[in-house]
Design a protein around this motif. Structure first.
Motif, mmCIF file in Angstrom:
data_model
loop_
_atom_site.group_PDB
_atom_site.id
_atom_site.type_symbol
_atom_site.label_atom_id
_atom_site.label_comp_id
_atom_site.label_asym_id
_atom_site.label_seq_id
_atom_site.Cartn_x
_atom_site.Cartn_y
_atom_site.Cartn_z
ATOM 1 N N LEU A 151 0.970 -1.394 -0.317
ATOM 2 C CA LEU A 151 0.062 -0.172 -0.245
ATOM 3 C C LEU A 151 0.526 1.343 -0.174
ATOM 4 O O LEU A 151 0.506 2.306 -0.842
ATOM 5 N N PHE A 152 1.718 1.665 0.822
ATOM 6 C CA PHE A 152 2.672 2.354 0.998
ATOM 7 C C PHE A 152 3.881 2.419 -0.463
ATOM 8 O O PHE A 152 3.736 4.358 -1.064
ATOM 9 N N ARG A 153 3.967 1.647 -1.906
ATOM 10 C CA ARG A 153 4.145 1.880 -3.309
ATOM 11 C C ARG A 153 3.326 2.698 -2.815
ATOM 12 O O ARG A 153 2.907 4.247 -4.353
ATOM 13 N N HIS A 154 2.358 2.674 -3.294
ATOM 14 C CA HIS A 154 0.824 3.746 -3.661
ATOM 15 C C HIS A 154 0.744 4.979 -3.261
ATOM 16 O O HIS A 154 0.190 6.288 -3.933
ATOM 17 N N ILE A 155 1.038 5.020 -2.225
ATOM 18 C CA ILE A 155 0.790 6.097 -1.331
ATOM 19 C C ILE A 155 1.976 7.115 -1.734
ATOM 20 O O ILE A 155 2.024 8.243 -1.640
ATOM 21 N N PHE A 156 3.031 6.688 -1.424
ATOM 22 C CA PHE A 156 4.328 7.398 -2.576
ATOM 23 C C PHE A 156 3.839 7.752 -3.799
ATOM 24 O O PHE A 156 4.509 8.970 -4.056
ATOM 25 N N LEU A 157 3.682 7.107 -4.744
ATOM 26 C CA LEU A 157 2.988 7.543 -5.933
ATOM 27 C C LEU A 157 2.122 8.580 -5.932
ATOM 28 O O LEU A 157 2.192 9.704 -6.646
ATOM 29 N N ASP A 158 1.366 8.745 -4.997
ATOM 30 C CA ASP A 158 0.230 9.569 -5.291
ATOM 31 C C ASP A 158 1.292 11.079 -4.464
ATOM 32 O O ASP A 158 0.657 11.661 -5.087
ATOM 33 N N ALA A 191 9.553 10.392 0.305
ATOM 34 C CA ALA A 191 9.338 10.257 -1.088
ATOM 35 C C ALA A 191 9.078 10.691 -2.333
ATOM 36 O O ALA A 191 9.386 10.652 -3.767
ATOM 37 N N CYS A 192 8.491 12.140 -2.051
ATOM 38 C CA CYS A 192 8.040 12.652 -3.013
ATOM 39 C C CYS A 192 8.933 13.400 -3.958
ATOM 40 O O CYS A 192 9.152 13.336 -4.924
ATOM 41 N N LEU A 195 10.554 10.412 -6.087
ATOM 42 C CA LEU A 195 10.407 10.447 -7.548
ATOM 43 C C LEU A 195 9.110 11.455 -8.436
ATOM 44 O O LEU A 195 9.397 11.134 -9.334
ATOM 45 N N GLU A 196 9.544 12.953 -7.817
ATOM 46 C CA GLU A 196 9.473 13.872 -8.502
ATOM 47 C C GLU A 196 11.377 14.556 -7.978
ATOM 48 O O GLU A 196 10.868 15.475 -7.479
ATOM 49 N N PRO A 197 11.631 14.500 -8.855
ATOM 50 C CA PRO A 197 12.933 15.249 -8.456
ATOM 51 C C PRO A 197 12.683 16.215 -9.032
ATOM 52 O O PRO A 197 13.730 16.796 -8.135
ATOM 53 N N ARG A 198 12.001 16.770 -9.311
ATOM 54 C CA ARG A 198 11.571 18.565 -9.236
ATOM 55 C C ARG A 198 11.765 18.710 -8.195
ATOM 56 O O ARG A 198 11.609 20.047 -8.454
ATOM 57 N N ILE A 199 11.370 18.783 -7.434
ATOM 58 C CA ILE A 199 10.893 19.258 -6.103
ATOM 59 C C ILE A 199 12.637 19.829 -6.053
ATOM 60 O O ILE A 199 13.200 19.877 -5.337
ATOM 61 N N ILE A 261 17.099 12.482 -4.741
ATOM 62 C CA ILE A 261 16.935 12.915 -4.315
ATOM 63 C C ILE A 261 18.005 14.478 -4.947
ATOM 64 O O ILE A 261 19.165 14.048 -4.495
ATOM 65 N N ARG A 262 17.178 15.596 -5.891
ATOM 66 C CA ARG A 262 18.021 16.422 -6.048
ATOM 67 C C ARG A 262 18.206 18.430 -5.908
ATOM 68 O O ARG A 262 18.409 18.419 -5.795
ATOM 69 N N GLY A 263 16.448 18.281 -4.462
ATOM 70 C CA GLY A 263 16.425 19.437 -3.993
ATOM 71 C C GLY A 263 16.883 19.451 -2.760
ATOM 72 O O GLY A 263 17.814 19.007 -1.676
ATOM 73 N N GLU A 264 17.712 21.084 -2.640
ATOM 74 C CA GLU A 264 17.627 21.097 -1.354
ATOM 75 C C GLU A 264 17.008 21.034 -0.100
ATOM 76 O O GLU A 264 15.856 20.757 0.083
ATOM 77 N N VAL A 265 17.832 19.792 1.496
ATOM 78 C CA VAL A 265 16.449 19.715 2.869
ATOM 79 C C VAL A 265 17.205 20.594 3.599
ATOM 80 O O VAL A 265 17.979 20.436 3.757
ATOM 81 N N LEU A 266 16.355 20.831 4.765
ATOM 82 C CA LEU A 266 16.462 21.744 5.433
ATOM 83 C C LEU A 266 15.607 20.176 6.637
ATOM 84 O O LEU A 266 14.228 19.513 6.573
#
Length: 319
Positions: A151-158, A191-192, A195-199, A261-266
């Motif tokens: 189920l968490f596969r699907h939630i991560f994809l959401d 996860a977001c 999976l969406e490295p433009r964040i 991940i490609r975005g900057e992280v705090l």
């Protein structure tokens, strides 16, 4: 100082103990291919809650496996377009919360999206359809079936799908989309952005869903992780399949997504956290290769971290 986990100097080098599935990358590449084939059938419904300086909507879209997913969407009025956007993810079993506490970002001229996780406390659907138990927990949902049924596969994809929808909004600048959340919300933030490295920027706080075997070794398979103990007691009481089970959980272990991940992280963490132990959090943080910094609270556990929300807003405002 008192310790509930390793000394800090060890945490800073810790890489986790849970096994990584050999086909982990192929698993998530396949999952993203499935996601891209989905027609989201986006629907925006004006909310009964409105304020003078923003428009508030209930946003619905279709996720993988046909579930209708809900998010709150706040669009600021009378601001330049395209403008930045923030995605918010909530804690385990919770929901997207009140409109009121999201308005600060709208007042800054940011669009704001807050997801309801499927099958939890909000309006998103859980379409089910897996073999085996559905006892309480979403970590173990689908664990007796094929890995693609977790189920968490699907939630991560959401989360990734919501990010993509936000980036396609004409009022949103796709190069200035950010994400945040605590506990499960921290995990979904990771996860977001993986999976969406433009964040562009992300601010996870004491993330859940990491290094499950370490949680077990620390005898902390209780509270948020109680379903791990339940699963073993019901389905593997002698732990003959322990390695197999922890390996399958590796598909939904955020530490193995972190390198994407490609975005900057705090990153915020409390060293007295017995819900999501510090070592499980450092297992994630230490695998992030993009620009990052961690704010450490030595005397705090799984609770509000003073000033971290303010730090997050300032971090998102930085050019």
């Amino acid at each position: 100082m008192p310790l509930v986990d390793m000394p800090l100097e060890h945490l800073k080098k810790y890489e986790g103990v849970s096994p990584r599935p050999a086909d982990f990358d192929a698993y998530w590449d396949r999952a993203l291919t499935e996601l891209r084939a989905v027609d989201p059938q986006i629907e925006l419904v004006p909310s009964s809650f409105q304020v003078p300086y923003a428009e508030c909507y209930d946003l619905y879209f279709t996720g993988v496996r046909g579930a209708r997913i809900h998010a709150k969407y706040i669009k600021p009025k009378n601001v330049p377009e395209p403008h930045p956007a923030v995605l918010q993810f909530h804690g385990y079993t919770g929901h997207s919360g009140n409109w009121q506490d999201k308005l600060g970002y709208a007042a800054l001229g940011y669009s704001f999206f807050s997801l309801d996780c499927r099958g939890q406390g909000g309006l998103s659907e859980d379409t089910g359809g897996v073999k085996g138990n559905t006892h309480h927990g979403h970590i173990i949902r689908g664990l007796s079936d094929q890995p693609d049924q977790l189920l968490f596969r699907h939630i991560f994809l959401d989360t990734a799908q919501l990010a993509g929808i936000a980036m396609q909004m004409p009022e949103v600048d796709p190069d200035r989309v950010m994400a945040m959340g605590g506990s499960q919300g921290g995990a979904l933030t990771i996860a977001c952005a993986a999976l969406e490295p433009r964040i562009k920027k992300l601010a996870p706080v004491f993330p859940f869903l990491s290094d499950y075997k370490r949680v077990w070794q620390m005898d902390l398979a209780k509270d948020a992780y109680a379903e791990l103990r339940t699963y073993f007691r019901h389905f593997d009481p002698q732990h003959k399949r322990e390695e197999e089970i922890f390996t399958k959980l590796g598909y939904i272990d955020i530490q193995f997504l972190a390198a994407r991940i490609r975005g900057e992280v705090l990153f915020g963490t409390g060293l007295m956290d017995t819900i999501c132990p510090p070592s499980t959090q450092f297992a994630v943080y230490n695998k992030i290769t993009s620009p990052k910094r961690m704010e450490i609270y030595p005397d705090y556990g799984h609770e509000d971290l003073p000033s971290f929300a303010d730090m997050t807003m300032q971090f998102f405002l930085e050019k």
